[in-house]
Enzyme design. Structure first.
Site, PDB file in Angstrom:
ATOM      1  N   CYS A 110     -21.797  27.170  47.991  1.00 35.53           N
ATOM      2  CA  CYS A 110     -20.947  26.157  48.623  1.00 35.53           C
ATOM      3  C   CYS A 110     -21.752  25.263  49.584  1.00 35.53           C
ATOM      4  O   CYS A 110     -22.636  24.529  49.149  1.00 35.53           O
ATOM      5  CB  CYS A 110     -19.762  26.843  49.295  1.00 35.53           C
ATOM      6  SG  CYS A 110     -18.342  25.765  49.593  1.00 35.53           S
ATOM      7  N   HIS A 111     -21.481  25.310  50.873  1.00 35.93           N
ATOM      8  CA  HIS A 111     -22.198  24.498  51.859  1.00 35.93           C
ATOM      9  C   HIS A 111     -23.515  25.121  52.319  1.00 35.93           C
ATOM     10  O   HIS A 111     -24.312  24.471  52.981  1.00 35.93           O
ATOM     11  CB  HIS A 111     -21.321  24.239  53.090  1.00 35.93           C
ATOM     12  CG  HIS A 111     -20.263  23.210  52.876  1.00 35.93           C
ATOM     13  ND1 HIS A 111     -19.067  23.508  52.269  1.00 35.93           N
ATOM     14  CD2 HIS A 111     -20.230  21.891  53.167  1.00 35.93           C
ATOM     15  CE1 HIS A 111     -18.334  22.410  52.203  1.00 35.93           C
ATOM     16  NE2 HIS A 111     -19.010  21.413  52.739  1.00 35.93           N
TER      17      HIS A 111
END
Length: 181
Positions: A110-111
């Site tokens: 994800c991030h």
């Protein structure tokens, strides 16, 4: 495979619950020792979908007290705040640099690939992430792809990346396969 240990690294806030809890439980269910270390050895505030407060999650250790040589793989869960805090944490940066310098795999979802920018470990890597950080990764020299899981072996260390919580099953399998190598 039970002799291999995985270090799961987070900050103390804004960690995407599914991206921490599901890989941790999956690895442990496979007999792999997975240790969760946070910036501070105190409750980690998790979130769902990066905005809704979730449960507090107790880490096993702090980043400053782990011996990175004890671990075969580093796993970094996502969450915007989590990634942003890890980007500026000296221990987190030291751990990432140590793993890559020693040729040990890093898995980021994800991030969390954002954290690798500040560790100067993106250049030449093909990776995926949550779509909102694509340009950041490209500007840091990465080759961004939109795939469920991406495994890159450039620069003598493996980077496994995934886009979002929906990709966790494939991400978990890629981590398991990497540990079996």
């Amino acid at each position: 495979m039970s002799q291999k240990k995985v270090l799961i690294m987070t900050s103390n806030a804004g960690v995407e619950l599914a991206e921490l809890q599901q890989p941790l439980e999956f690895l442990r269910s496979k007999g792999i020792e997975a240790i969760h270390a946070a910036i501070e050895n105190k409750a980690v505030r998790t979130v769902e979908h990066d905005s809704k407060p979730a449960i507090d999650f107790e880490p096993d250790s702090s980043l400053s007290s782990v011996n990175v040589d004890d671990y075969a793989l580093l796993l970094i869960p996502g969450g915007t705040v989590n990634a942003d805090q890890l980007r500026i944490d000296a221990d987190a940066q030291r751990i990432i640099q140590h793993f890559s310098d020693q040729g040990r795999p890093i898995a980021a979802i994800c991030h969390s690939p954002w954290v690798l920018i500040d560790a100067e470990r993106i250049q030449g890597k093909t990776l995926t992430s949550y779509h909102s950080i694509r340009l950041d990764l490209q500007h840091a020299g990465g080759n961004w792809v939109d795939q469920e899981v991406q495994r890159c072996t450039m620069q003598d260390w493996v980077l496994i990346t995934s886009r979002c919580p929906d990709d966790i099953p494939a991400f978990n399998q890629a981590v398991l396969q990497e540990l079996a190598r």
